[in-house]
Design a protein around this motif. Structure first.
Motif, PDB file in Angstrom:
ATOM      1  N   GLY A  89       0.810  -1.216   0.000  1.00 57.42           N
ATOM      2  CA  GLY A  89       0.000   0.000   0.000  1.00 57.42           C
ATOM      3  C   GLY A  89       0.838   1.259   0.000  1.00 57.42           C
ATOM      4  N   MET A  90       0.225   2.339  -0.442  1.00 52.67           N
ATOM      5  CA  MET A  90       0.832   3.669  -0.338  1.00 52.67           C
ATOM      6  C   MET A  90      -0.252   4.641   0.105  1.00 52.67           C
ATOM      7  SD  MET A  90      -0.536   5.664  -2.985  1.00 52.67           S
ATOM      8  CE  MET A  90       0.688   6.937  -3.174  1.00 52.67           C
ATOM      9  N   GLY A  91       0.168   5.694   0.788  1.00 45.54           N
ATOM     10  CA  GLY A  91      -0.825   6.647   1.267  1.00 45.54           C
ATOM     11  C   GLY A  91      -0.178   7.907   1.808  1.00 45.54           C
ATOM     12  N   PHE A  92      -1.016   8.756   2.403  1.00 44.33           N
ATOM     13  CA  PHE A  92      -0.589  10.048   2.954  1.00 44.33           C
ATOM     14  C   PHE A  92       0.112  10.878   1.891  1.00 44.33           C
ATOM     15  CE2 PHE A  92      -1.255   7.182   6.427  1.00 44.33           C
ATOM     16  CZ  PHE A  92      -1.958   7.953   7.339  1.00 44.33           C
ATOM     17  N   MET A 118       6.540  -7.206  -3.385  1.00 40.86           N
ATOM     18  CA  MET A 118       5.180  -6.872  -3.804  1.00 40.86           C
ATOM     19  C   MET A 118       5.102  -6.771  -5.326  1.00 40.86           C
ATOM     20  SD  MET A 118       3.586  -6.725  -0.906  1.00 40.86           S
ATOM     21  CE  MET A 118       4.753  -7.981  -0.333  1.00 40.86           C
ATOM     22  N   GLU A 119       3.937  -7.086  -5.859  1.00 42.29           N
ATOM     23  CA  GLU A 119       3.693  -7.009  -7.297  1.00 42.29           C
ATOM     24  C   GLU A 119       2.603  -5.999  -7.647  1.00 42.29           C
ATOM     25  OE1 GLU A 119       2.944 -10.949  -8.742  1.00 42.29           O
ATOM     26  OE2 GLU A 119       4.752 -11.779  -7.786  1.00 42.29           O
ATOM     27  N   ALA A 120       2.075  -5.321  -6.634  1.00 40.90           N
ATOM     28  CA  ALA A 120       1.052  -4.298  -6.852  1.00 40.90           C
ATOM     29  C   ALA A 120       0.994  -3.417  -5.620  1.00 40.90           C
ATOM     30  CB  ALA A 120      -0.307  -4.930  -7.125  1.00 40.90           C
ATOM     31  N   MET A 121       0.383  -2.233  -5.787  1.00 35.94           N
ATOM     32  CA  MET A 121       0.157  -1.380  -4.620  1.00 35.94           C
ATOM     33  C   MET A 121      -1.216  -0.740  -4.709  1.00 35.94           C
ATOM     34  SD  MET A 121       2.668   1.917  -5.237  1.00 35.94           S
ATOM     35  CE  MET A 121       2.755   2.805  -6.796  1.00 35.94           C
ATOM     36  N   ASP A 122      -1.875  -0.674  -3.571  1.00 38.89           N
ATOM     37  CA  ASP A 122      -3.150   0.028  -3.436  1.00 38.89           C
ATOM     38  C   ASP A 122      -2.887   1.408  -2.871  1.00 38.89           C
ATOM     39  OD1 ASP A 122      -4.457  -2.207  -4.318  1.00 38.89           O
ATOM     40  OD2 ASP A 122      -5.151  -2.855  -2.339  1.00 38.89           O
ATOM     41  N   GLY A 123      -3.712   2.363  -3.267  1.00 37.68           N
ATOM     42  CA  GLY A 123      -3.523   3.688  -2.717  1.00 37.68           C
ATOM     43  C   GLY A 123      -4.631   4.654  -3.120  1.00 37.68           C
ATOM     44  N   PRO A 124      -4.752   5.751  -2.399  1.00 35.00           N
ATOM     45  CA  PRO A 124      -4.072   5.985  -1.123  1.00 35.00           C
ATOM     46  C   PRO A 124      -4.810   5.263   0.006  1.00 35.00           C
ATOM     47  CG  PRO A 124      -5.408   7.886  -1.710  1.00 35.00           C
ATOM     48  CD  PRO A 124      -5.542   6.914  -2.838  1.00 35.00           C
ATOM     49  N   VAL A 125      -4.050   4.489   0.781  1.00 31.59           N
ATOM     50  CA  VAL A 125      -4.642   3.718   1.868  1.00 31.59           C
ATOM     51  C   VAL A 125      -3.867   3.987   3.152  1.00 31.59           C
ATOM     52  CG1 VAL A 125      -5.482   1.939   0.291  1.00 31.59           C
ATOM     53  CG2 VAL A 125      -3.253   1.648   1.380  1.00 31.59           C
ATOM     54  N   ASN A 126      -4.325   3.363   4.203  1.00 34.77           N
ATOM     55  CA  ASN A 126      -3.767   3.563   5.534  1.00 34.77           C
ATOM     56  C   ASN A 126      -2.907   2.367   5.924  1.00 34.77           C
ATOM     57  OD1 ASN A 126      -3.419   4.615   8.168  1.00 34.77           O
ATOM     58  ND2 ASN A 126      -5.204   3.500   8.928  1.00 34.77           N
ATOM     59  N   PHE A 127      -1.956   2.593   6.799  1.00 34.82           N
ATOM     60  CA  PHE A 127      -1.199   1.500   7.408  1.00 34.82           C
ATOM     61  C   PHE A 127      -1.935   1.113   8.685  1.00 34.82           C
ATOM     62  CE2 PHE A 127       2.689   0.038   9.887  1.00 34.82           C
ATOM     63  CZ  PHE A 127       2.798  -1.164   9.217  1.00 34.82           C
ATOM     64  N   SER A 129      -6.215   0.335  10.029  1.00 35.97           N
ATOM     65  CA  SER A 129      -7.646   0.174   9.816  1.00 35.97           C
ATOM     66  C   SER A 129      -8.133   0.834   8.535  1.00 35.97           C
ATOM     67  CB  SER A 129      -8.407   0.751  11.015  1.00 35.97           C
ATOM     68  OG  SER A 129      -9.791   0.717  10.783  1.00 35.97           O
ATOM     69  N   ARG A 130      -9.085   0.161   7.845  1.00 30.60           N
ATOM     70  CA  ARG A 130      -9.603   0.672   6.576  1.00 30.60           C
ATOM     71  C   ARG A 130     -10.546   1.859   6.764  1.00 30.60           C
ATOM     72  NH1 ARG A 130     -11.537  -4.332   2.865  1.00 30.60           N
ATOM     73  NH2 ARG A 130     -11.649  -2.693   1.296  1.00 30.60           N
ATOM     74  N   ASP A 131     -11.025   2.088   7.971  1.00 29.48           N
ATOM     75  CA  ASP A 131     -11.970   3.185   8.166  1.00 29.48           C
ATOM     76  C   ASP A 131     -11.267   4.531   8.342  1.00 29.48           C
ATOM     77  OD1 ASP A 131     -10.888   2.610  10.665  1.00 29.48           O
ATOM     78  OD2 ASP A 131     -12.750   2.991  11.750  1.00 29.48           O
ATOM     79  N   ARG A 132      -9.937   4.554   8.195  1.00 21.90           N
ATOM     80  CA  ARG A 132      -9.181   5.790   8.386  1.00 21.90           C
ATOM     81  C   ARG A 132      -8.257   6.027   7.196  1.00 21.90           C
ATOM     82  NH1 ARG A 132      -7.320   4.664  14.697  1.00 21.90           N
ATOM     83  NH2 ARG A 132      -9.431   4.374  15.509  1.00 21.90           N
ATOM     84  N   TRP A 133      -8.205   7.282   6.741  1.00 21.90           N
ATOM     85  CA  TRP A 133      -7.241   7.708   5.734  1.00 21.90           C
ATOM     86  C   TRP A 133      -7.259   6.802   4.508  1.00 21.90           C
ATOM     87  CZ3 TRP A 133      -6.744  11.854   8.365  1.00 21.90           C
ATOM     88  CH2 TRP A 133      -6.427  11.860   9.716  1.00 21.90           C
ATOM     89  N   TRP A 134      -8.436   6.451   4.047  1.00 22.58           N
ATOM     90  CA  TRP A 134      -8.538   5.460   2.976  1.00 22.58           C
ATOM     91  C   TRP A 134      -9.275   6.046   1.769  1.00 22.58           C
ATOM     92  CZ3 TRP A 134      -6.588   0.536   4.434  1.00 22.58           C
ATOM     93  CH2 TRP A 134      -6.583  -0.420   3.413  1.00 22.58           C
TER      94      TRP A 134
END
Length: 389
Positions: A89-92, A118-127, A129-134
């Motif tokens: 994942g990537m985020g912020f 890793m072979e893929a990345m999701d973003g922008p996501v949180n490190f 819980s999914r209910d925050r910064w997602w």
């Protein structure tokens, strides 16, 4: 332009302050609490470090001014869960309106994640819980963000999509006025369950508040765990969640359905606390706490938002959703004139049943966030998040 891994206190400060500079003229942006952002990267506070790792960077120009930031993470609990390939994942992500700068940040995340297998990345996501910064905000820029929800510039969408990110799923936020009527179909559903004396629906009484964590743990794991990559919730985690919510809990926003005394459904909401935190400018110091106390006592916040809605599988299709909503209608519309607006947060487009429920309640989409996925090998077929049955 140069990228630096955040390793010093000054760099952490630059990471924190970049959005403050970028959004200073944005009237709808609400500054997140500094402590909430920093907690994500604190190994003592973020338990995701027990089974994952993360790194963050800042991007500076030739004048050593910070013009971008980003973080990347690997959460071993979700790397392969529901994925055809190991996915990080990537985020912020925050950046000036410069595609080259944005792509430098994206590349930094990609290369780091590839180094972790890793072979893929999701973003922008949180490190965590999914209910925050997602998710990336792509619709609803005219509305203020809810607590720990992303707000960003419209041009970010172009950066993500031109880089090769594709929409993995959308998260919808629905809005309605509290006093608006509910549709007749919900009354019909409530009438169905009313014929069965083994069902009972009510908001939590004061005497039941000590049992909230147990109720939450029981219903969540049956209704949501292991669906769409949602991990199980331990009783300890449920108790911690309730403890975190305790300062702002309003029991008249907590509805459960019971069958023969056992909790089988929930419709849980909270006062929308960003409507108070917008006055503290990211700082919950003694001045910020005084402001928080003032606005809490004066009840200046007139907005509530939904956090969880679910029915355990064996009781689905029996009208429990209508019964809970009609019970909340009686309390919130007829008995308790406390809130004017209501938003239902984080409803994935992979969950058509939940979308139908919210539409029946009278909600209309007011915000749309996109969770993107970037396959590093673009010759492989891209798949969207599977639809929940």
């Amino acid at each position: 332009m140069k990228i630096y891994e955040v390793s010093t206190r000054q760099q952490a400060h630059e990471f924190l302050m970049l959005p403050v500079k970028l959004y200073k003229n944005e009237p709808h942006w609400i500054r997140p609490l500094d402590k909430d952002v920093e907690a994500v990267f604190d190994k003592e506070k973020n338990k995701t470090f027990r089974h994952g790792e993360c790194v963050r960077w800042i991007l500076v120009n030739d004048k050593q001014e910070t013009i971008g930031r980003v973080a990347a993470f690997v959460n071993q609990k979700t790397v392969k869960k529901g994925n055809d390939q190991p996915t990080g994942g990537m985020g912020f992500f925050e950046c000036i309106n410069n595609k080259d700068a944005a792509f430098m940040l994206f590349n930094q995340c990609k290369h780091w994640l590839q180094g972790k297998g890793m072979e893929a990345m999701d973003g922008p996501v949180n490190f965590g819980s999914r209910d925050r910064w997602w998710g990336l905000l792509i619709e609803g820029f005219d509305r203020e963000p809810n607590y720990q929800c992303n707000y960003n510039f419209p041009y970010y969408k172009d950066f993500f999509e031109e880089y090769g990110f594709k929409v993995y799923f959308y998260q919808l936020t629905f809005f309605r006025l509290i006093k608006e009527p509910v549709i007749e179909r919900l009354r019909e559903k409530a009438a169905i369950t009313a014929k069965d004396p083994d069902y009972d629906f009510h908001c939590l009484e004061k005497s039941e508040l000590p049992k909230l964590a147990e109720y939450l743990h029981h219903v969540y794991n049956k209704a949501w765990a292991n669906r769409s990559e949602n991990p199980e919730l331990s009783l300890q985690q449920a108790r911690l969640l309730v403890a975190q919510m305790k300062p702002i809990l309003d029991r008249r926003l907590l509805y459960f359905g019971f069958y023969k005394g056992e909790p089988v459904s929930f419709f849980l909401s909270l006062p929308e606390i960003n409507q108070i935190f917008k006055y503290v400018n990211g700082k919950l110091n003694w001045i910020g706490k005084l402001k928080f106390l003032y606005h809490t006592i004066m009840k200046t916040n007139r907005k509530a938002f939904g956090i969880l809605f679910g029915v355990v599988p064996e009781h689905q299709g029996k009208g429990l959703d209508g019964a809970m909503i009609m019970n909340s209608r009686v309390v919130l519309q007829d008995q308790y004139n406390r809130y004017d607006e209501y938003e239902m947060n984080w409803i994935g487009d992979f969950n058509p049943k939940m979308i139908l429920v919210v539409e029946q309640v009278g909600g209309t989409v007011c915000k749309r966030h996109a969770t993107y996925r970037k396959l590093f090998d673009e010759t492989k077929p891209f798949k969207r998040a599977p639809i929940l049955g």
